[in-house]
Design a protein around this motif. Sequence first.
Motif, PDB file in Angstrom:
ATOM      1  N   ARG A 199       5.944 -10.334   5.736  1.00 35.74           N
ATOM      2  CA  ARG A 199       5.554  -9.402   4.675  1.00 35.74           C
ATOM      3  C   ARG A 199       4.052  -9.112   4.730  1.00 35.74           C
ATOM      4  N   GLY A 200       3.270 -10.146   5.011  1.00 40.05           N
ATOM      5  CA  GLY A 200       1.820  -9.992   4.972  1.00 40.05           C
ATOM      6  C   GLY A 200       1.215  -9.331   6.191  1.00 40.05           C
ATOM      7  N   TYR A 201       1.766  -9.624   7.381  1.00 39.98           N
ATOM      8  CA  TYR A 201       1.098  -9.162   8.599  1.00 39.98           C
ATOM      9  C   TYR A 201       1.906  -8.152   9.398  1.00 39.98           C
ATOM     10  N   VAL A 202       3.208  -8.338   9.510  1.00 40.31           N
ATOM     11  CA  VAL A 202       4.009  -7.356  10.230  1.00 40.31           C
ATOM     12  C   VAL A 202       3.954  -6.015   9.497  1.00 40.31           C
ATOM     13  N   SER A 203       3.920  -6.081   8.181  1.00 44.85           N
ATOM     14  CA  SER A 203       3.803  -4.831   7.424  1.00 44.85           C
ATOM     15  C   SER A 203       2.487  -4.121   7.731  1.00 44.85           C
ATOM     16  N   ASP A 204       1.416  -4.860   7.945  1.00 38.74           N
ATOM     17  CA  ASP A 204       0.134  -4.240   8.306  1.00 38.74           C
ATOM     18  C   ASP A 204       0.190  -3.626   9.699  1.00 38.74           C
ATOM     19  N   VAL A 205       0.880  -4.290  10.615  1.00 37.71           N
ATOM     20  CA  VAL A 205       1.035  -3.747  11.969  1.00 37.71           C
ATOM     21  C   VAL A 205       1.760  -2.400  11.909  1.00 37.71           C
TER      22      VAL A 205
ATOM     23  N   VAL B 137      -9.123   0.557   3.754  1.00 40.02           N
ATOM     24  CA  VAL B 137      -8.167  -0.083   2.840  1.00 40.02           C
ATOM     25  C   VAL B 137      -8.600  -1.515   2.557  1.00 40.02           C
ATOM     26  N   GLU B 138      -9.013  -2.224   3.578  1.00 40.83           N
ATOM     27  CA  GLU B 138      -9.427  -3.623   3.398  1.00 40.83           C
ATOM     28  C   GLU B 138     -10.697  -3.706   2.544  1.00 40.83           C
ATOM     29  N   VAL B 139     -11.641  -2.805   2.763  1.00 40.96           N
ATOM     30  CA  VAL B 139     -12.859  -2.782   1.951  1.00 40.96           C
ATOM     31  C   VAL B 139     -12.505  -2.458   0.501  1.00 40.96           C
TER      32      VAL B 139
ATOM     33  N   VAL C 286       1.523  -1.709  -3.771  1.00 39.93           N
ATOM     34  CA  VAL C 286       2.274  -2.134  -2.587  1.00 39.93           C
ATOM     35  C   VAL C 286       1.676  -1.497  -1.334  1.00 39.93           C
ATOM     36  N   LEU C 287       1.318  -0.221  -1.428  1.00 30.21           N
ATOM     37  CA  LEU C 287       0.781   0.485  -0.269  1.00 30.21           C
ATOM     38  C   LEU C 287      -0.612   0.000   0.116  1.00 30.21           C
ATOM     39  N   VAL C 288      -1.454  -0.210  -0.865  1.00 28.50           N
ATOM     40  CA  VAL C 288      -2.840  -0.577  -0.587  1.00 28.50           C
ATOM     41  C   VAL C 288      -3.005  -2.091  -0.472  1.00 28.50           C
ATOM     42  N   GLY C 289      -2.186  -2.841  -1.168  1.00 30.32           N
ATOM     43  CA  GLY C 289      -2.332  -4.284  -1.153  1.00 30.32           C
ATOM     44  C   GLY C 289      -3.268  -4.735  -2.253  1.00 30.32           C
ATOM     45  N   ALA C 290      -3.277  -6.031  -2.477  1.00 26.87           N
ATOM     46  CA  ALA C 290      -4.059  -6.549  -3.586  1.00 26.87           C
ATOM     47  C   ALA C 290      -5.139  -7.532  -3.156  1.00 26.87           C
ATOM     48  N   PHE C 291      -4.949  -8.176  -2.022  1.00 23.74           N
ATOM     49  CA  PHE C 291      -5.854  -9.253  -1.638  1.00 23.74           C
ATOM     50  C   PHE C 291      -6.444  -9.001  -0.256  1.00 23.74           C
ATOM     51  N   PRO C 292      -7.771  -9.015  -0.155  1.00 27.94           N
ATOM     52  CA  PRO C 292      -8.388  -8.870   1.163  1.00 27.94           C
ATOM     53  C   PRO C 292      -8.133 -10.120   2.001  1.00 27.94           C
ATOM     54  N   ASP C 293      -7.906  -9.934   3.269  1.00 29.05           N
ATOM     55  CA  ASP C 293      -7.618 -11.029   4.180  1.00 29.05           C
ATOM     56  C   ASP C 293      -8.153 -10.652   5.553  1.00 29.05           C
TER      57      ASP C 293
ATOM     58  N   VAL D 280      -6.833  -8.209  12.079  1.00 33.41           N
ATOM     59  CA  VAL D 280      -6.170  -8.523  13.352  1.00 33.41           C
ATOM     60  C   VAL D 280      -4.830  -7.781  13.420  1.00 33.41           C
ATOM     61  N   ALA D 281      -4.083  -7.814  12.324  1.00 35.95           N
ATOM     62  CA  ALA D 281      -2.791  -7.112  12.287  1.00 35.95           C
ATOM     63  C   ALA D 281      -2.988  -5.611  12.476  1.00 35.95           C
ATOM     64  N   TYR D 282      -4.022  -5.056  11.850  1.00 42.93           N
ATOM     65  CA  TYR D 282      -4.307  -3.629  12.032  1.00 42.93           C
ATOM     66  C   TYR D 282      -4.597  -3.322  13.499  1.00 42.93           C
TER      67      TYR D 282
END
Length: 131
Positions: A31-37, A69-71, A85-92, A97-99
């Motif tokens: 959910r956290g990283y494959v979705s970013d890919v 988006v991350e900024v 959901v689209l933008v996310g809530a927590f910077p990581d 790396v996933a991007y």
Amino acid sequence: MRRAMVLLGGVALAVGAFVLFYRGPGQPFIRGYVSDVVATMLVYAFLGLLWRTTAARRALATAAIAVAVEVYQMVGTTPPGVGGVLVGAFPDPWDLVAYAVGVVAAVAWERRSVRSGDRTGGLSDATPPAR
């Protein structure tokens, strides 16, 4: 190339749907990283449909959108509902790396599609002449 971008977008949407409904082992990672890919692959596909330029420029634009988006996550507030959901809530930092993986996968998809189209001669996106 249009066909390659449509197919890339379709694959990204299909994998994104899988990620959204997946409830098995490794769900937080998926959910956290494959979705970013797949999100960056989808952005790249949209840019490919809208912007006739080099793959490098599309890759840079996609990466810039992903970093923005991350900024935003670092300084902004999470939008409610689907926006969150689209933008996310927590910077990581691992999101970056996933991007990058998503951008590399999208460029590889495009290059492979262009090469296979050149070889077969049957995947051209050219409009046939009017009769």
